[in-house]
Design an enzyme around this catalytic site. Structure first.
Site, short mmCIF file in Angstrom:
data_model
loop_
_atom_site.label_atom_id
_atom_site.label_comp_id
_atom_site.label_asym_id
_atom_site.label_seq_id
_atom_site.Cartn_x
_atom_site.Cartn_y
_atom_site.Cartn_z
CD1 TRP A 141 -2.38 1.66 2.44
CD2 TRP A 141 -2.59 1.86 0.25
NE1 TRP A 141 -3.27 2.68 2.20
CE2 TRP A 141 -3.42 2.83 0.85
CE3 TRP A 141 -2.56 1.81 -1.15
CZ2 TRP A 141 -4.19 3.73 0.13
CZ3 TRP A 141 -3.33 2.72 -1.88
CH2 TRP A 141 -4.14 3.66 -1.24
NE ARG A 177 12.09 -0.67 10.14
CZ ARG A 177 12.49 0.18 11.08
NH1 ARG A 177 13.76 0.51 11.15
NH2 ARG A 177 11.62 0.70 11.93
NE ARG A 178 13.47 -5.81 3.23
CZ ARG A 178 13.19 -6.34 2.05
NH1 ARG A 178 14.14 -6.97 1.37
NH2 ARG A 178 11.99 -6.24 1.54
CE LYS A 186 -7.55 1.86 5.03
NZ LYS A 186 -8.25 1.30 3.86
CB ALA A 232 -1.89 -2.33 -2.36
CE LYS A 269 -9.82 -1.97 6.11
NZ LYS A 269 -9.00 -2.69 5.13
CG ASP A 304 -11.63 0.22 3.88
OD1 ASP A 304 -11.15 -0.63 3.12
OD2 ASP A 304 -10.96 0.82 4.74
CB THR A 331 -11.83 -5.41 4.04
OG1 THR A 331 -11.06 -4.23 3.82
CG2 THR A 331 -11.10 -6.29 5.03
NE ARG A 355 -2.05 -6.61 3.30
CZ ARG A 355 -1.35 -5.54 3.60
NH1 ARG A 355 -0.24 -5.64 4.28
NH2 ARG A 355 -1.76 -4.34 3.23
CD GLU A 391 -1.94 -2.82 10.58
OE1 GLU A 391 -1.96 -3.16 11.78
OE2 GLU A 391 -1.10 -2.02 10.12
#
Length: 333
Positions: free
Chosen positions: A12, A32-33, A106, A140, A191, A244, A248, A255, A281
């Protein structure tokens, strides 16, 4: 030219960076990578999270937060919600006075039960006019493929919301403005929990009546919580609420829905986590959402059932039977 820093190279965060670039912004993507930043800069792709999608040449990546934030009009936060506090504490000293912080997250913080905008305000020490949120049906992969989608950009300062709207409006992404930050954030957080419940129903082989019941009553639970916290009721009928929630609870790209399917099929929590590559999440936020509801005297039986399955090991069939055996009430409640 509007300058934007996007913190988070997940699907996302990367997709939203693409939206901003397609809208004409100068975009720096922080991760980070180093190897992933190098891949974005050299091949204009994110091979780990959006393989096969070519990103705009206007996006550059870095592992240096100071470089990303230099001159930024908007700092977009797209990290897992439970890591926001620690990450932002390191980034906040680098913020410039004009930078508006934009939450794509979220979730509700464990322990404090704070919404993401509240965490931002506390950690960064900024006022509500410098905090915005983006929420809506934001799968996404579809957006990265430039399929038409709409969303909500919310800030208590309408002028700031309009500035953000202009910064992310493209031929395929249509943002609407709202000043109801509370409602938009709660719609996005709850959600995910309802998505887990619907996924469990799918994994158990249940039909559309069951799923429609969970979606509709899940929206009722979300609205009850929102009204208790001062949200506008109409927000939950819009993109940040029902829109949303539908995406979802119905998409194989979700996910949380996929996580719930695996639980419904009988996989353990550890097995499901191992099979899930990215953050769902709702798995952690279900506890904080239930905690927030109880602190405010709001009844959320679907959320409670999800917590029982995910964190207390209750079998999905038993949790469903407990939901269905609850005493009947008027539908409006």
């Amino acid at each position: 030219m509007t300058r934007c820093a996007v913190f988070g190279t997940g699907s996302w965060g990367t997709a939203f960076a693409m939206i901003l670039a397609d809208a004409g912004c100068e975009v720096t993507l922080w991760g980070r990578r180093q190897e992933l930043a190098d891949a974005v800069n050299a091949t204009h792709t994110n091979p780990d999270y959006l393989p096969g999608v070519r990103l705009s040449d206007a996006i550059r990546a870095t592992t240096d937060p100071a470089e990303a934030l230099a001159g930024a009009d908007f700092a977009v936060l797209a990290v897992p919600s439970q890591t926001l506090r620690e990450n932002l504490a390191a980034w906040a000293p680098l913020l410039e006075p004009q930078t508006v912080l934009v939450s794509l997250m979220k979730g509700i913080e464990l322990g404090t039960v704070k919404r993401m905008s509240e965490v931002v305000a506390e950690v960064a020490g900024v006022g509500p006019e410098r905090i915005a949120v983006v929420s809506g049906p934001n799968l996404a992969r579809e957006i990265a493929n430039r399929q038409p989608a709409a969303s909500v950009v919310a800030c208590t300062d309408e002028a700031v919301a309009k500035r953000l709207q202009a910064a992310c409006h493209t031929p395929y992404f249509r943002p609407y403005t709202n000043t109801d930050v509370i409602g938009c954030e709660l719609g996005g957080a709850v959600k995910n929990v309802i998505g887990l419940a619907v996924g469990m129903a799918d994994g158990m082989g249940l039909g559309d009546n069951t799923k429609a019941t969970l979606i509709t009553r899940g929206l009722a639970e979300t609205t009850r919580l929102g009204l208790a916290l001062g949200a506008e009721p109409y927000t939950f009928a819009g993109l940040a609420g029902m829109g949303d929630l539908v995406a979802t609870c119905s998409s194989p790209l979700s996910r949380n829905h996929t996580f719930g399917i695996n639980l419904g099929r009988g996989m353990s929590l550890a097995e499901t986590i191992a099979a899930t590559r990215q953050t769902a999440e709702g798995v952690k936020s279900c506890e904080s959402v239930l905690d927030l509801a109880r602190r405010n005297g709001v009844d959320m039986p679907i959320v409670e059932a999800v917590v029982d399955v995910v964190h207390n090991g209750r079998p999905t069939q038993e949790a469903l039977q407990a939901l269905m055996s609850r005493s009947a009430k008027p539908e409006r409640r």
